[in-house]
Scaffold this motif. Structure first.
Motif, PDB file in Angstrom:
ATOM      1  N   VAL A 156       0.499  -1.430  -0.018  1.00  0.00           N
ATOM      2  CA  VAL A 156       0.374   0.348   0.136  1.00  0.00           C
ATOM      3  C   VAL A 156       0.789   1.596   0.095  1.00  0.00           C
ATOM      4  N   TYR A 157       2.002   1.010   0.788  1.00  0.00           N
ATOM      5  CA  TYR A 157       3.304   2.538   0.919  1.00  0.00           C
ATOM      6  C   TYR A 157       3.442   2.475  -0.396  1.00  0.00           C
ATOM      7  N   ALA A 158       3.991   1.737  -1.206  1.00  0.00           N
ATOM      8  CA  ALA A 158       5.204   2.056  -2.849  1.00  0.00           C
ATOM      9  C   ALA A 158       3.410   1.998  -3.542  1.00  0.00           C
ATOM     10  N   GLY A 159       2.382   2.100  -3.213  1.00  0.00           N
ATOM     11  CA  GLY A 159       0.599   2.268  -4.060  1.00  0.00           C
ATOM     12  C   GLY A 159       0.761   3.559  -3.760  1.00  0.00           C
ATOM     13  N   ILE A 160       1.168   3.673  -2.567  1.00  0.00           N
ATOM     14  CA  ILE A 160       0.552   5.210  -2.452  1.00  0.00           C
ATOM     15  C   ILE A 160       1.467   6.260  -3.306  1.00  0.00           C
ATOM     16  N   ARG A 161       2.848   5.749  -2.798  1.00  0.00           N
ATOM     17  CA  ARG A 161       3.960   6.946  -3.661  1.00  0.00           C
ATOM     18  C   ARG A 161       4.450   6.890  -5.250  1.00  0.00           C
ATOM     19  N   GLY A 162       3.685   5.487  -5.275  1.00  0.00           N
ATOM     20  CA  GLY A 162       3.632   5.315  -7.082  1.00  0.00           C
ATOM     21  C   GLY A 162       2.146   5.901  -7.639  1.00  0.00           C
ATOM     22  N   GLY A 192      -0.723  -6.781  -1.825  1.00  0.00           N
ATOM     23  CA  GLY A 192      -0.802  -7.016  -0.528  1.00  0.00           C
ATOM     24  C   GLY A 192      -1.524  -7.745   0.115  1.00  0.00           C
ATOM     25  N   LEU A 193      -2.322  -7.267  -0.199  1.00  0.00           N
ATOM     26  CA  LEU A 193      -3.465  -8.574   0.162  1.00  0.00           C
ATOM     27  C   LEU A 193      -3.714  -9.603  -0.706  1.00  0.00           C
TER      28      LEU A 193
END
Lengths: 294, 245
Positions: free
Chosen positions: A178-184, A219-220
């Motif tokens: 989720v972190y990578a998704g938000i930053r990406g 991630g899930l």
């Protein structure tokens, strides 16, 4: 398209030469290309895919019935099936599945929420990133199973350490993705959102979180996979119910057939949750250009 | 001209820029630039790549606050970028309404999409739109905000030649109907002369040259006056027709 198909498309096939010969003088530098539909009926895909497992089970059966594979090492498929039927009839298996399933889901719900919450916090704010990301990156390298002794000291030997282990294990994949998704999320879309007058919360809701959703589902998927793994380990801690308990009991009595049944159950549970994620992807990611599921 | 009707009588210039400077490191991309755009005026900004024309547009669009100087722009602005920048996870009509206050008013989105000729595409995902359709959706999204200033950052650059001609005609028509001031950043000299009231040439961080285009609309590329202006602008851009230096 497979490599063999490509090769077939470009190599001069023999029948093409004869076909060219019938409609005119054969030319060595020309090739007649055959459309895919004319390449003849092949074995349907599902049949090809089931062949492997079926052959494997047949070999297993053969090895068991001829005595090459003794029952103390691994029970034959027939015995496994009949003991599965017995376990289902007595209701033991269903009860165990319900207990294990609820452990996994409770752990995932707790760990997943924590992971997503922390990811949103550190993904969206500089302060959150500084506070949360470094410790999370450090902790994720600790093997979760190594925490079992600590968890037992903290939570005893009841349900709590099992659920805590699953929660710990599932928090990290969700956090990281989720972190990578938000930053990406595409910076140009965020910029467009700003020019359209979206507030900070509007940007989060309409641009950043939907943009992070594909990663969140990845991630899930990881978290669900790890949840089963943690469950197997967790249920070795003095379980009195659940699939792990069935297995531990079977080990005491050398019932390899029951152990295999439990393994199959774990496999099917894994498949089932994978199906759930696929369904979620079908519902939530149909907007993706790369999406081909529906 | 239709735009005249839409001009607010008491309004000062739609865009007023005075002494604008923007540096990247030691390089001054925009160096003490002055620019005024009247309400309802269509201005095209030409310049070689990297001359700072997109930087100027980004400053006017409030996307780049790292400048010095005085800049006044209308509160209601809209930008259409070279890439359509539609949110892939929102259906086209929701993209059009994104950022507008209040409940999403579907009828309003459909009117805006009808205006750019893709009303029938309201319900699809952006991924199925063609390049031209996506750019039209992006224009609808900009215009549904009823902007006083429309900033266009090379919106036709990625379109094929035929689609580009249609899109240019559409922009001319929409501008006449809405009467907003337009700043079109482009590297296409013909496009600038076809559409604009005034063409600016940017060079060395300032407006090096400006040309008012008095040709009647719709304009004809074959008009000798058109050809003359084009030659002159190409000269200013350092590209002489027929002879490259």
């Amino acid at each position: 398209m497979s490599i063999t198909e490509i090769a077939r498309g470009y190599a001069p096939p023999r029948e093409a030469e004869s076909a060219a010969g019938s409609s005119g003088p054969a030319r060595a530098d020309l090739v007649r290309l055959t459309p895919a539909t004319a390449r003849g009926a092949r074995v349907p895909r599902w049949l090809r895919r089931t062949t492997g497992p079926v052959v494997l089970v047949a070999l297993w059966h053969l090895a068991s019935s001829t005595g090459i594979l003794p029952a103390e090492v691994l029970a034959g498929p027939g015995t496994v099936l009949s003991s599965a039927a017995k376990l289902i009839e007595s209701g033991e298996l269903q009860a165990a599945i319900v207990v294990s399933m609820s452990r996994a889901m409770t752990g995932l719900a707790i760990g997943g929420s924590i992971g997503v919450l922390l990811a949103v916090l550190s993904g969206l704010t500089r302060l959150g990133e500084d506070m949360v990301d470094a410790p999370m990156q450090m902790l994720r390298t600790v093997p979760n199973v190594a925490l079992i002794p600590l968890l037992i000291i903290w939570f005893g030997i009841g349900e709590a350490p099992k659920i805590a282990l699953i929660a710990l294990a599932t928090a990290f994949p969700l956090y990281l993705n989720v972190y990578a998704g938000i930053r990406g999320v595409d910076q140009s879309l965020i910029e467009a959102g700003r020019t359209l007058g979206l507030s900070r919360w509007g940007l989060v809701r309409h641009v950043i979180l939907p943009g992070a959703l594909p990663n969140a589902l990845v991630g899930l998927r990881y978290s669900l996979g790890i949840a089963w793994l943690a469950l197997v380990f967790g249920e070795q801690i003095n379980a009195t119910a659940g699939v792990g308990y069935l297995m531990a009991n079977a080990r005491e009595f050398f019932q390899t057939d029951v152990i295999v049944v439990c393994l199959v159950v774990y496999a099917f549970l894994g498949l089932a949750v994978d199906l759930v994620v696929r369904t979620l992807e079908r519902i939530f990611l149909s907007w993706r250009p790369s999406f081909t599921g529906a | 001209m239709a735009t005249q009707l839409h001009r607010r009588l008491n309004a000062p210039a739609a865009v007023a820029v005075h002494g604008l400077t923007r540096s990247f490191g030691t390089r001054r991309v925009i160096d003490n630039l002055d620019l005024n755009i009247q309400p309802g005026e269509f201005v095209a900004l030409l310049g070689a790549s990297g001359c700072g024309k997109s930087t100027l547009l980004r400053i006017l669009g409030d996307l780049d606050p790292e400048f010095s100087g005085e800049v006044t722009v209308p509160t209601r602005r809209a930008i259409a970028f070279q890439a359509p920048r539609l949110m892939p996870w929102k259906r086209v009509w929701r993209n059009v309404l994104l950022g507008l206050p209040g409940r999403p008013d579907r009828a309003r989105a459909e009117r805006a999409l009808d205006e750019v000729g893709i009303g029938h595409r309201a319900d699809v995902w952006p991924k199925v739109l063609s390049g031209g359709e996506a750019q039209r959706a992006s224009l609808a999204r900009a215009l549904v905000r009823e902007p006083d200033l429309l900033l266009l950052d090379e919106p036709f650059a990625a379109l094929d030649a035929l689609t580009r001609l249609k899109a240019q005609a559409l922009v001319a028509e929409l501008w006449q109907r809405h009467g907003c001031a337009v700043l079109l950043v482009t590297h296409d000299v013909e496009e600038a002369i076809l559409l604009a009231d005034r063409v600016l040439v940017m060079k060395d961080g300032v407006i090096a040259h400006q040309e008012s285009i008095a040709l009647p609309r719709p304009r004809d590329v074959a008009d000798p006056e058109f050809t003359r202006i084009r030659g002159e602008l190409l000269d200013w851009l350092g590209v002489r027709q027929g002879a490259a230096h």
